[in-house]
Design an enzyme around this catalytic site. Structure first.
Site, PDB file in Angstrom:
ATOM      1  CE  LYS A 189      -2.501  59.896  42.380  1.00 32.47           C
ATOM      2  NZ  LYS A 189      -3.301  59.070  43.273  1.00 32.47           N
ATOM      3  N   GLY A 242      -7.228  58.961  33.107  1.00 36.60           N
ATOM      4  CA  GLY A 242      -8.175  59.487  34.078  1.00 36.60           C
ATOM      5  C   GLY A 242      -9.124  60.445  33.389  1.00 36.60           C
ATOM      6  CB  SER A 243     -11.420  62.890  34.736  1.00 40.83           C
ATOM      7  OG  SER A 243     -10.542  63.645  35.542  1.00 40.83           O
ATOM      8  CB  THR A 244     -11.684  65.348  30.019  1.00 44.19           C
ATOM      9  OG1 THR A 244     -11.834  64.185  29.193  1.00 44.19           O
ATOM     10  CG2 THR A 244     -11.373  66.537  29.134  1.00 44.19           C
ATOM     11  CD  GLU A 265      -4.711  56.465  26.274  1.00 46.00           C
ATOM     12  OE1 GLU A 265      -5.831  56.665  25.768  1.00 46.00           O
ATOM     13  OE2 GLU A 265      -3.763  55.977  25.652  1.00 46.00           O
ATOM     14  CB  CYS A 300     -12.179  55.284  29.676  1.00 40.20           C
ATOM     15  SG  CYS A 300     -11.115  53.971  29.152  1.00 40.20           S
ATOM     16  CD  GLU A 398     -16.075  59.241  31.269  1.00 41.17           C
ATOM     17  OE1 GLU A 398     -15.496  60.262  31.686  1.00 41.17           O
ATOM     18  OE2 GLU A 398     -15.469  58.244  30.858  1.00 41.17           O
TER      19      GLU A 398
HETATM   20  P1  NAD Z   1      -9.485  61.116  37.920  1.00 43.00           P
HETATM   21  O1  NAD Z   1      -9.004  61.915  36.770  1.00 43.00           O
HETATM   22  O2  NAD Z   1     -10.210  61.811  38.994  1.00 43.00           O
HETATM   23  O3  NAD Z   1      -8.259  60.386  38.643  1.00 43.00           O
HETATM   24  C1  NAD Z   1      -7.311  59.656  37.912  1.00 43.00           C
HETATM   25  C2  NAD Z   1      -5.986  59.739  38.643  1.00 43.00           C
HETATM   26  O4  NAD Z   1      -5.571  61.098  38.678  1.00 43.00           O
HETATM   27  C3  NAD Z   1      -6.049  59.262  40.101  1.00 43.00           C
HETATM   28  O5  NAD Z   1      -4.847  58.581  40.400  1.00 43.00           O
HETATM   29  C4  NAD Z   1      -6.135  60.557  40.867  1.00 43.00           C
HETATM   30  O6  NAD Z   1      -5.634  60.478  42.176  1.00 43.00           O
HETATM   31  C5  NAD Z   1      -5.275  61.465  40.024  1.00 43.00           C
HETATM   32  N1  NAD Z   1      -5.571  62.895  40.200  1.00 43.00           N
HETATM   33  C6  NAD Z   1      -6.741  63.464  40.613  1.00 43.00           C
HETATM   34  N2  NAD Z   1      -6.593  64.805  40.664  1.00 43.00           N
HETATM   35  C7  NAD Z   1      -5.338  65.086  40.289  1.00 43.00           C
HETATM   36  C8  NAD Z   1      -4.598  66.296  40.122  1.00 43.00           C
HETATM   37  N3  NAD Z   1      -5.129  67.496  40.367  1.00 43.00           N
HETATM   38  N4  NAD Z   1      -3.317  66.212  39.683  1.00 43.00           N
HETATM   39  C9  NAD Z   1      -2.765  65.013  39.399  1.00 43.00           C
HETATM   40  N5  NAD Z   1      -3.400  63.838  39.554  1.00 43.00           N
HETATM   41  C10 NAD Z   1      -4.678  63.871  39.974  1.00 43.00           C
HETATM   42  O7  NAD Z   1     -10.300  59.935  37.290  1.00 43.00           O
HETATM   43  P2  NAD Z   1     -10.979  58.717  38.069  1.00 43.00           P
HETATM   44  O8  NAD Z   1     -12.237  59.244  38.663  1.00 43.00           O
HETATM   45  O9  NAD Z   1      -9.990  58.041  38.926  1.00 43.00           O
HETATM   46  O10 NAD Z   1     -11.282  57.745  36.836  1.00 43.00           O
HETATM   47  C11 NAD Z   1     -12.363  57.930  36.013  1.00 43.00           C
HETATM   48  C12 NAD Z   1     -11.968  58.691  34.770  1.00 43.00           C
HETATM   49  O11 NAD Z   1     -10.877  58.070  34.111  1.00 43.00           O
HETATM   50  C13 NAD Z   1     -13.088  58.702  33.764  1.00 43.00           C
HETATM   51  O12 NAD Z   1     -13.211  59.986  33.220  1.00 43.00           O
HETATM   52  C14 NAD Z   1     -12.625  57.730  32.709  1.00 43.00           C
HETATM   53  O13 NAD Z   1     -13.144  57.904  31.447  1.00 43.00           O
HETATM   54  C15 NAD Z   1     -11.167  57.908  32.735  1.00 43.00           C
HETATM   55  N6  NAD Z   1     -10.501  56.732  32.188  1.00 43.00           N
HETATM   56  C16 NAD Z   1      -9.944  56.832  30.955  1.00 43.00           C
HETATM   57  C17 NAD Z   1      -9.321  55.729  30.381  1.00 43.00           C
HETATM   58  C18 NAD Z   1      -8.681  55.804  29.018  1.00 43.00           C
HETATM   59  O14 NAD Z   1      -7.867  54.958  28.702  1.00 43.00           O
HETATM   60  N7  NAD Z   1      -8.993  56.772  28.197  1.00 43.00           N
HETATM   61  C19 NAD Z   1      -9.265  54.531  31.087  1.00 43.00           C
HETATM   62  C20 NAD Z   1      -9.848  54.464  32.351  1.00 43.00           C
HETATM   63  C21 NAD Z   1     -10.456  55.589  32.894  1.00 43.00           C
END
Ligand code: NAD
Length: 495
Positions: A189, A242-244, A265, A300, A398
């Site tokens: 996804k 994605g996010s924490t 991650e 990130c 962040e």
């Molecule tokens: P996000 O967590 O909002 O979204 C990431 C993914 O999760 C998207 O595909 C989103 O549609 C999906 N998602 C959102 N809500 C969900 C839920 N309730 N259940 C399942 N999936 C869900 O993050 P973002 O805003 O897309 O990206 C930014 C974040 O990602 C920042 O916090 C950044 O630090 C982190 N990030 C981490 C790394 C790493 O390797 N550690 C790399 C890139 C980005």
């Protein structure tokens, strides 16, 4: 569409035909729990495609396709899997310009970066895992006489991958390459903002000979599609970047469903510590600007906290201002240097709110302004905040935009304490010409990667991931296979 595109990226963008339909069981599908949603470019606000909005029934279909494909794909043999993945890498190379253009239009990244970093990086990682596929070996542990035990690495089954919008193609490949090389099938996804390059990749994978159902891409929102994957009883493992905050919901979903294995991650707030004994302060400032502002700061592991020893603080701040000018926003399709657009105008609003707070509680040392380019206001100047109290949120949370914060320190112990004073632990950088100090400080920093005399170092061969609330599990390197395989013991008694 075949490449090579000409270098007039804007006219190529104007004539690009983009398919926003999901990819399930070897073909494009317009299925959707809801009507498709238009996706627009942060570059200039142009309409890109109608993106399929999958629902949980579509997720069920994709997971079922992946389940059906699993027995054959896992048993075909590592050498055959390597062949298909290498064929995909070759096809990506042939379509590199098209993939780069999709990535730029969808994410706002400069075309200069998608053509030189994102697409070549994704291809290189794919090749690396393809080559690693048939070079794994099991173990023959010591067991009592009269027996032999084999420890083999088994694929887990159906893997779900949920990825963010900041490196859409690269992070998708970080997940899919080791997962598929190890013999799993995948339902991926992408982020709803940036699904287009990965959808095209899935099509190319089918063309490369990947059997139907081995790689499925379900588009739509995190709440619908992501959550359906996280709660699914027939998904064996979930790999997330994605996010924490979302990481927490995934852990809960795993606990409430089938205990699917997770690798997470998550976010970061990484420090870059510059000691006064740094050999080349200008080089350190140039790298610090890269660490803070590359990809519009939407990284990130961005080194967005810059800690500088007091003796060189002012000199360093001036050097950093000069270096940061190279990250001023430009039209992403113009093929110039500089930064591109943030992911959206709304995200730029969020980032700007941090600048307002920084200005109110401290000072803006440079940057701070919004820019409009070709009718889009998703552009922000590289910005440096300073003069903020040590416990200010700007030092700990962040921001995920081109906003860094400068903080002076006096002693080595203070630098380490400040750097570790966040809930995150993804990366850190240290600049010093003192070898003992480099080892000492690197040893004390709670971070998955510590870069010394560079920033944010990573490569195919080195694991990438976090400590603390930056998550667990590792992308890249042979360690990533741990996310997608389990050791299996076969004990043969013969005496
Ligand atoms: P996000 O967590 O909002 O979204 C990431 C993914 O999760 C998207 O595909 C989103 O549609 C999906 N998602 C959102 N809500 C969900 C839920 N309730 N259940 C399942 N999936 C869900 O993050 P973002 O805003 O897309 O990206 C930014 C974040 O990602 C920042 O916090 C950044 O630090 C982190 N990030 C981490 C790394 C790493 O390797 N550690 C790399 C890139 C980005």
């Amino acid at each position: 569409m075949n490449t090579t595109l000409s270098l007039d990226w804007r006219s190529q963008a104007d004539s690009l035909v983009i398919d926003g339909r999901a990819f399930v069981d070897g073909r494009r599908v317009a299925a959707g729990g809801q009507p498709p949603r238009p996706t627009v470019s942060p570059v200039d606000g142009r309409f890109l495609a109608e993106l399929t909005a999958c629902g949980s029934a579509d997720v069920d279909v994709a997971v079922a396709a992946a389940r059906r494909a699993f027995p054959a794909w896992s048993r075909v043999g590592a050498e055959a899997r390597k062949g298909v993945l290498l064929a995909l890498a070759a096809l990506m190379e042939r379509h590199a310009d098209e993939l780069a253009l999709l990535e730029t239009l969808d994410s706002g990244k400069p075309i200069l970066q998608t053509t030189t970093v994102d697409v070549p990086g994704a291809i290189s990682t794919l090749r690396w895992y393809a080559e690693a596929a048939d070079k794994q070996a099991g173990e023959l542990p010591a067991v009592p006489p009269g027996a032999t035990a084999l420890v083999t690495r088994e694929p887990l089954g159906v893997v779900a991958a949920i990825v963010p919008w900041n490196f859409p193609l690269e992070i998708a490949v970080w997940k899919l390459a080791p997962a598929l090389a190890a013999g799993n099938t995948l339902v991926l996804k992408p982020a709803e903002q940036t699904s287009l390059s990965v959808l095209r990749l899935a099509e190319l994978a089918a063309e490369a000979g990947l059997p139907d159902g081995v790689l499925n891409v379900v588009t739509g929102s995190g709440r619908e599609v992501g959550a359906a994957l996280a709660h699914h009883m027939d998904v064996d493992a979930l790999a997330f970047t994605g996010s924490t905050a979302v990481s927490r919901t995934l852990l809960e979903a795993s606990g409430r469903s089938n205990l699917k294995r997770l690798s997470l991650e998550a976010g970061g707030k990484s420090s870059n510590i510059v000691f006064a004994d740094t050999e080349d302060l200008a080089a350190a400032a140039a790298k610090a600007a890269f660490g803070a502002y590359y990809n519009q700061g939407q990284v990130c592991s961005a080194n967005s906290r810059i800690l500088v020893q007091r003796e060189v603080h002012d000199e360093f701040a001036a050097l950093l201002a000069t270096a940061a000018a190279g990250y001023a926003p430009e039209d992403p399709l113009a093929g110039l240097g500089g930064n591109g657009a943030l992911i959206s105008s709304t995200h730029a609003d969020d980032v700007e709110r941090w600048i307002v707070r920084g200005r109110a509680d401290g000072e803006v040392l440079f940057g701070g302004e919004r820019r409009e380019i070709r009718g889009s206001d998703a552009y922000l100047e590289p910005t440096l905040l300073g003069g903020l109290p040590a416990d200010h949120d700007v030092h700990r949370e962040e921001i995920f935009g081109p906003v860094a914060v400068l903080q002076p320190f006096d002693t080595e112990a203070e630098a380490v304490r400040l750097a570790n004073a966040t809930d995150y632990g993804l990366a850190a950088s240290v600049w010093t010409s003192n070898l003992s100090r480099a080892h000492r400080v690197a040893g004390e920093l709670l971070a998955g990667t510590v870069s010394v005399n560079t920033v944010d170092a990573l490569g195919n061969t080195t694991p990438f991931g976090g400590f603390k609330q930056s998550g667990f599990g590792r992308d890249l390197s042979l360690h990533a296979f741990d996310n997608y395989t389990a050791p299996k013991t076969t004990w043969i008694q013969f005496g």
